[in-house]
Design a protein around this motif. Structure first.
Motif, PDB file in Angstrom:
ATOM      1  N   ALA A  44      46.169  42.705  44.873  1.00  0.00           N
ATOM      2  CA  ALA A  44      46.006  43.009  43.444  1.00  0.00           C
ATOM      3  C   ALA A  44      44.694  42.440  42.915  1.00  0.00           C
ATOM      4  CB  ALA A  44      47.185  42.463  42.647  1.00  0.00           C
ATOM      5  N   GLN A  47      41.836  44.662  43.926  1.00  0.00           N
ATOM      6  CA  GLN A  47      41.802  45.897  43.152  1.00  0.00           C
ATOM      7  C   GLN A  47      41.280  45.650  41.730  1.00  0.00           C
ATOM      8  OE1 GLN A  47      45.996  46.661  43.952  1.00  0.00           O
ATOM      9  NE2 GLN A  47      45.443  48.624  44.885  1.00  0.00           N
ATOM     10  N   VAL A  48      41.799  44.625  41.079  1.00  0.00           N
ATOM     11  CA  VAL A  48      41.371  44.305  39.707  1.00  0.00           C
ATOM     12  C   VAL A  48      39.900  43.915  39.703  1.00  0.00           C
ATOM     13  CG1 VAL A  48      41.690  42.666  37.795  1.00  0.00           C
ATOM     14  CG2 VAL A  48      43.685  43.671  38.935  1.00  0.00           C
ATOM     15  N   ARG A  49      39.497  43.134  40.667  1.00  0.00           N
ATOM     16  CA  ARG A  49      38.105  42.688  40.765  1.00  0.00           C
ATOM     17  C   ARG A  49      37.157  43.876  40.900  1.00  0.00           C
ATOM     18  NH1 ARG A  49      36.302  38.429  45.351  1.00  0.00           N
ATOM     19  NH2 ARG A  49      35.109  37.176  43.908  1.00  0.00           N
ATOM     20  N   LYS A  83      41.224  50.047  31.028  1.00  0.00           N
ATOM     21  CA  LYS A  83      42.656  50.254  31.255  1.00  0.00           C
ATOM     22  C   LYS A  83      42.883  51.499  32.107  1.00  0.00           C
ATOM     23  CE  LYS A  83      47.090  51.099  28.962  1.00  0.00           C
ATOM     24  NZ  LYS A  83      47.593  51.701  30.138  1.00  0.00           N
ATOM     25  N   LEU A  86      41.910  50.742  35.678  1.00  0.00           N
ATOM     26  CA  LEU A  86      42.928  49.885  36.317  1.00  0.00           C
ATOM     27  C   LEU A  86      44.172  50.693  36.659  1.00  0.00           C
ATOM     28  CD1 LEU A  86      42.657  46.635  34.159  1.00  0.00           C
ATOM     29  CD2 LEU A  86      42.234  46.811  36.618  1.00  0.00           C
ATOM     30  N   LEU A  90      45.387  50.927  40.471  1.00  0.00           N
ATOM     31  CA  LEU A  90      46.647  50.278  40.831  1.00  0.00           C
ATOM     32  C   LEU A  90      47.778  51.277  41.073  1.00  0.00           C
ATOM     33  CD1 LEU A  90      46.480  47.326  38.287  1.00  0.00           C
ATOM     34  CD2 LEU A  90      46.120  47.200  40.758  1.00  0.00           C
ATOM     35  N   VAL A  94      48.982  49.713  33.292  1.00  0.00           N
ATOM     36  CA  VAL A  94      48.854  48.301  32.919  1.00  0.00           C
ATOM     37  C   VAL A  94      49.040  48.208  31.406  1.00  0.00           C
ATOM     38  CG1 VAL A  94      47.249  46.344  32.822  1.00  0.00           C
ATOM     39  CG2 VAL A  94      47.264  47.831  34.823  1.00  0.00           C
ATOM     40  N   VAL A 105      41.774  37.223  33.863  1.00  0.00           N
ATOM     41  CA  VAL A 105      41.941  38.121  35.007  1.00  0.00           C
ATOM     42  C   VAL A 105      43.290  37.855  35.692  1.00  0.00           C
ATOM     43  CG1 VAL A 105      40.993  38.750  37.272  1.00  0.00           C
ATOM     44  CG2 VAL A 105      39.452  38.342  35.340  1.00  0.00           C
ATOM     45  N   ILE A 108      46.347  39.900  34.539  1.00  0.00           N
ATOM     46  CA  ILE A 108      46.416  41.265  35.065  1.00  0.00           C
ATOM     47  C   ILE A 108      46.854  41.226  36.530  1.00  0.00           C
ATOM     48  CG2 ILE A 108      45.103  43.376  35.546  1.00  0.00           C
ATOM     49  CD1 ILE A 108      43.203  42.503  33.247  1.00  0.00           C
ATOM     50  N   VAL A 109      46.285  40.307  37.304  1.00  0.00           N
ATOM     51  CA  VAL A 109      46.601  40.202  38.729  1.00  0.00           C
ATOM     52  C   VAL A 109      48.081  39.875  38.929  1.00  0.00           C
ATOM     53  CG1 VAL A 109      46.151  38.862  40.835  1.00  0.00           C
ATOM     54  CG2 VAL A 109      44.243  39.619  39.407  1.00  0.00           C
ATOM     55  N   ALA A 112      50.145  42.960  38.178  1.00  0.00           N
ATOM     56  CA  ALA A 112      49.977  43.965  39.231  1.00  0.00           C
ATOM     57  C   ALA A 112      50.726  43.560  40.500  1.00  0.00           C
ATOM     58  CB  ALA A 112      48.495  44.181  39.526  1.00  0.00           C
TER      59      ALA A 112
END
Length: 180
Positions: A44, A47-49, A83, A86, A90, A94, A105, A108-109, A112
């Protein structure tokens, strides 16, 4: 009475050290097994990064778990775009509340990772249920085939019995006709 302190032989020190080290290595091996929660967090975060680096045009060293989204450049102007990116990356939506200025961050991680673990658990449960249903259907089919075979065998046995009953009557009737 003074006590003499004898030096410990080097071989004993090496033996104790080796034993202690081997115990530590065994303990590490036991802990080094697969950890779905940790793996999900790492996946996760990656992916977010990726999304934040792309959407905010920043380097990877700025995207840390503890990085404040507002300080990174998430604003009301770009929040919807981030958004959407993301959500696409993902594979699920989100909540917008995770992109507010007092969030980081890691928020969100965590969301996820928990969602990915939950989805994986649900998928495994669905697969298990489908397998159980398939096994039940196969068992019912086998039972039905067995019942049909038994019915056919019973029918054949009844027909045989009826033929055997009719056979002496035919033989007797045929013999009577010959006598007349």
């Amino acid at each position: 009475m003074s006590m003499k302190i004898r030096p410990i032989p080097l071989s004993t020190v090496l033996l104790v050290t080796a034993f202690t080290l081997s115990l530590n290595l065994l303990a590490c091996k036991k802990q080094a097994g697969p950890d779905p929660e940790r793996d999900s967090m790492v996946r996760a975060f990656g992916q977010v990064r990726r999304v934040l680096m792309k959407e905010l045009s920043c380097s990877s060293d700025r995207v840390l778990i503890s990085s404040n989204l507002y300080m990174m450049g998430v604003t009301t102007d770009n929040r919807d775009k981030i958004k959407a990116a993301l959500d696409k990356e993902l594979g699920f939506s989100v909540p917008e509340r995770l992109l507010l200025e007092k969030r980081n961050v890691g928020d969100i991680v965590r969301f996820a990772a928990e969602r990915q673990i939950s989805d994986a658990g649900e998928a495994a449960a669905r697969k298990q249920q489908e397998t159980a249903e398939q096994e039940t259907a196969e068992q019912e089919t086998a039972e039905q085939e067995t019942a049909e075979e038994e019915t056919a065998e019973e029918k054949t046995a009844e027909e045989k019995t009826a033929e055997e009953k009719n056979a002496p009557e035919k033989n007797t009737a045929g013999a009577e006709e010959e006598n007349h």
